[in-house]
Motif scaffolding. Structure first.
Motif, PDB file in Angstrom:
ATOM      1  N   VAL A   1      55.910  70.388 -48.413  1.00  0.00           N
ATOM      2  CA  VAL A   1      55.921  71.038 -47.006  1.00  0.00           C
ATOM      3  C   VAL A   1      56.659  72.341 -46.945  1.00  0.00           C
ATOM      4  O   VAL A   1      56.519  73.286 -46.409  1.00  0.00           O
ATOM      5  CB  VAL A   1      56.359  69.937 -46.118  1.00  0.00           C
ATOM      6  N   SER A   2      57.958  72.111 -47.381  1.00  0.00           N
ATOM      7  CA  SER A   2      58.913  73.293 -47.444  1.00  0.00           C
ATOM      8  C   SER A   2      59.076  73.892 -49.006  1.00  0.00           C
ATOM      9  O   SER A   2      59.169  73.073 -49.938  1.00  0.00           O
ATOM     10  CB  SER A   2      60.257  72.956 -46.979  1.00  0.00           C
TER      11      SER A   2
ATOM     12  N   ARG B   1      65.470  66.082 -50.471  1.00  0.00           N
ATOM     13  CA  ARG B   1      64.963  66.243 -49.087  1.00  0.00           C
ATOM     14  C   ARG B   1      63.431  67.024 -49.463  1.00  0.00           C
ATOM     15  O   ARG B   1      62.765  66.554 -48.496  1.00  0.00           O
ATOM     16  CB  ARG B   1      65.757  67.303 -48.442  1.00  0.00           C
ATOM     17  N   GLN B   2      63.381  67.573 -50.046  1.00  0.00           N
ATOM     18  CA  GLN B   2      62.243  68.514 -50.361  1.00  0.00           C
ATOM     19  C   GLN B   2      61.023  67.428 -50.596  1.00  0.00           C
ATOM     20  O   GLN B   2      60.039  67.212 -50.187  1.00  0.00           O
ATOM     21  CB  GLN B   2      61.909  69.507 -51.399  1.00  0.00           C
ATOM     22  N   GLU B   3      61.237  66.328 -51.708  1.00  0.00           N
ATOM     23  CA  GLU B   3      60.385  65.380 -51.920  1.00  0.00           C
ATOM     24  C   GLU B   3      60.165  64.311 -50.769  1.00  0.00           C
ATOM     25  O   GLU B   3      58.900  63.968 -50.631  1.00  0.00           O
ATOM     26  CB  GLU B   3      60.860  64.658 -53.190  1.00  0.00           C
ATOM     27  N   TYR B   4      61.410  64.109 -49.931  1.00  0.00           N
ATOM     28  CA  TYR B   4      61.201  63.319 -48.938  1.00  0.00           C
ATOM     29  C   TYR B   4      60.220  63.882 -47.726  1.00  0.00           C
ATOM     30  O   TYR B   4      59.566  63.085 -47.157  1.00  0.00           O
ATOM     31  CB  TYR B   4      62.396  63.092 -48.252  1.00  0.00           C
ATOM     32  N   GLU B   5      60.363  65.245 -47.765  1.00  0.00           N
ATOM     33  CA  GLU B   5      59.264  65.789 -46.660  1.00  0.00           C
ATOM     34  C   GLU B   5      57.940  65.817 -46.719  1.00  0.00           C
ATOM     35  O   GLU B   5      57.167  65.939 -46.003  1.00  0.00           O
ATOM     36  CB  GLU B   5      59.776  67.200 -46.356  1.00  0.00           C
ATOM     37  N   GLY B   6      57.603  65.626 -48.077  1.00  0.00           N
ATOM     38  CA  GLY B   6      56.221  65.373 -48.393  1.00  0.00           C
ATOM     39  C   GLY B   6      55.409  66.573 -48.837  1.00  0.00           C
ATOM     40  O   GLY B   6      56.112  67.730 -49.027  1.00  0.00           O
ATOM     41  N   TRP B   7      54.248  66.211 -48.763  1.00  0.00           N
ATOM     42  CA  TRP B   7      53.186  67.535 -49.257  1.00  0.00           C
ATOM     43  C   TRP B   7      52.599  68.124 -48.105  1.00  0.00           C
ATOM     44  O   TRP B   7      52.153  67.550 -47.308  1.00  0.00           O
ATOM     45  CB  TRP B   7      52.118  66.932 -50.234  1.00  0.00           C
TER      46      TRP B   7
END
Length: 568
Positions: free
Chosen positions: A14-15, A44-50
């Motif tokens: 997402v980011s 955090r990037q992985e936690y925010e998802g795709w």
């Protein structure tokens, strides 16, 4: 055809970097299939998802660059000796070469470049044979090999000055960048099955493409809208000299290897192109492809230039020191002496804590320069300077921000590709910009350009346009026409579609597929394998790290059905 899209810290998360560009490219090329191989930069990037993925994305595989996963591989004596030799050769290539401080011209010799490439691929082959090098790259053996290279005769003077803490820092950085060597992405059901690898940036993102080319002959395309090597240089300015020298040597050698092995390199502007040529990229391989931007959301403003307030200047962007709003405010003080009724609207949110502090400093400066008016007690229309953000009642959208002013101003001292400038051009606005990055290339004579950090020149250019409405209208129309011709999503997609076809036609992958007994499979790649359409069963819907995605099953020896799918 099937494209292996390689990213670092971007799509499909997402980011991240180049997320919008990659998403628009994939969605615009629905006639092709995409396998996305993504390196993430943070938890955090992985936690925010795709982001939501289109159906042409058939597989997503991810790996973290922010944490070291223990692969459990313990090297035997022979493998340890191979690792020590290859890592030592890599370290020797980093420490070798001319030293600018010794008065020798810069740039590695061909011999050093060959040694670096051979060592890199030797480590990749060892990782493939042993199942990974995660532990070895973090071992004392790696640090000692680096130390021997730094102490060897003929090593760079700055490398000879490295102490143990410096060596540990360098070894940790190399381990992080070289993690793709240990990934299981290069088998026939992985990157070995694609027709083309497209790296969305240089550096670690392109490293899997290098290995797919080495192991399977898959051609590599590299796109850089922000040169990865330049970003590294800017990020290590505060490091100790030995660390800075060794890491600069590594990233420089890696960039040269990537540019040398890629079939085509597509810089996003002439500024990036000059960096790539300086790092050894062959000019014949370079094709400038401007980033594609969505022009439709600015169409209404661009087609109605009369909406602009003729006495208002507008600045739009992220608030941070590199944007040099201090010079803009001093320039506006000069403008007010010539045109007392002029207003300045600064539209943008701060970038992180540093940006928030800078925004506070700019507001204090505005109150000092305009003490009677910029006290925060008047309405937006009564203040000569206002600080605003998108989404409020006055500026509900980005297009409304550009519509608020007759002249758009860019005051940066550092800039890559000036996105806000292109947005102003889509809106048909006359522009005044500082001569940084790709500004002159983007403007192309449709706006005024002044030196950076020169408030007087910035003020004079703004006053000239404020006093000449016909010139503003003429420049705005020319700017809009130029932006629609060069900087739209459509031109970007068309350019890459043509490059894909050119590379695959010139460098087709020659695969030898085996049946269940290990014998060559005759006619495994039929002519219709490259006809658009799905000629085999659908891919399997699986859940991979980072979110749901399309993935193939576990690695297996090729059967006739798998062979046809791999050659599609």
């Amino acid at each position: 055809m099937r494209i292996g899209l390689l990213t670092e810290g971007g799509y499909p998360y997402v980011s991240g970097d180049a997320r919008l560009w990659c998403d628009r490219l994939v969605r615009g090329l629905g006639q092709h299939e995409f396998d996305v191989y993504a390196l993430s930069r943070s938890e955090r990037q992985e936690y925010e998802g795709w982001v939501s993925l289109p159906p042409q994305v058939r597989r997503v595989r991810t790996a973290p660059l922010w944490s070291a996963e223990d692969d459990g591989v313990v090297l035997g004596r022979s493998a340890r000796r191979r690792f020590s030799e290859r890592y030592g050769a890599l370290a020797s290539a980093l420490c070798a070469g001319p030293d600018a401080q010794d008065g020798v011209s810069e740039g590695p010799s061909d011999d050093v470049a060959d040694r670096f490439g051979n060592a890199l691929y030797g480590l990749a082959e060892l990782a493939r044979d042993e199942g990974g090098l995660s532990g070895a790259l973090r071992s004392e053996t790696a640090v000692r090999a680096l130390e021997r290279a730094c102490r060897a005769p003929g090593a760079l003077r700055t490398a000879r000055e490295a102490r143990v803490p410096d060596l540990l820092t360098v070894a940790a950085h190399l381990e992080r960048v070289l993690r793709p060597l240990s990934l299981d992405w290069y088998e026939d059901v992985g990157l070995g099955s694609v027709d083309l690898c497209h790296a969305a940036s240089g550096g670690p993102a392109a490293l899997p493409g290098l290995l797919a080319r080495h192991f399977s002959g898959v051609p590599l395309l590299v796109t850089e809208y922000s040169v990865r090597l330049r970003s590294h240089y800017l990020a290590t300015t505060d490091a100790p000299p030995p660390v800075r020298a060794l890491l600069a040597a590594f990233h420089g050698r890696l960039a040269a290897e990537i540019y040398g092995r890629a079939e085509i390199v597509t810089p996003g502007n002439a500024h990036a192109r000059r960096w790539q040529e300086h790092c050894g990229a062959d000019r014949a391989k370079l094709r400038t492809v401007y980033p594609g931007m969505d022009a439709s959301r600015f169409a209404e403003v661009g087609e109605a230039p009369e909406r602009a307030d003729p006495g208002t200047l507008v600045w739009v962007g992220r608030v941070e020191p590199a944007k040099d709003l201090v010079s803009l405010l001093h320039a506006f003080a000069e403008i007010r002496k010539e045109e007392p009724k002029t207003r300045l609207r600064i539209v943008g949110a701060p970038a992180g804590s540093e940006g928030a502090a800078y925004l506070g400093h700019c507001k204090a400066l505005a109150a000092q320069l305009f003490p009677d008016e910029a006290d925060g007690l008047h309405a937006v229309g009564d203040n000569p300077v206002s600080f605003e953000e998108i989404g409020g009642p006055e500026l509900p959208s980005l297009a409304d921000a550009y519509a608020a002013g007759a002249v758009a101003v860019l005051s940066s001292v550092v800039e890559g590709f000036p996105i806000s400038l292109v947005e102003a051009m889509f809106c048909g606005r006359a522009t005044v910009s500082t001569d940084v990055g790709a500004v002159v290339e983007v403007i192309g004579g449709t706006g005024l350009v002044v030196p950076p950090r020169n408030p007087r020149a910035l003020a004079e250019a703004c006053v000239a346009l404020l006093r000449d409405p016909e010139r503003r209208e003429r420049l705005g129309a020319a700017a809009r026409a130029r932006a629609l011709e060069l900087f739209t999503v459509e031109q970007n997609i068309a350019a890459f579609h043509g490059i894909y076809l050119e590379i695959v036609a010139r460098c087709p992958v020659r695969r030898v597929l085996l049946d269940e007994t290990g014998e060559p499979l005759p006619f495994a790649v039929p002519a219709e394998a490259h006809v658009p359409g799905r000629w085999t069963g659908p891919a399997t819907r699986l859940v991979a790290r980072g979110g749901p995605g399309w993935a193939a099953g576990p690695p297996v020896r090729a059967t006739p059905r798998v062979a046809a799918e791999g050659a599609r």
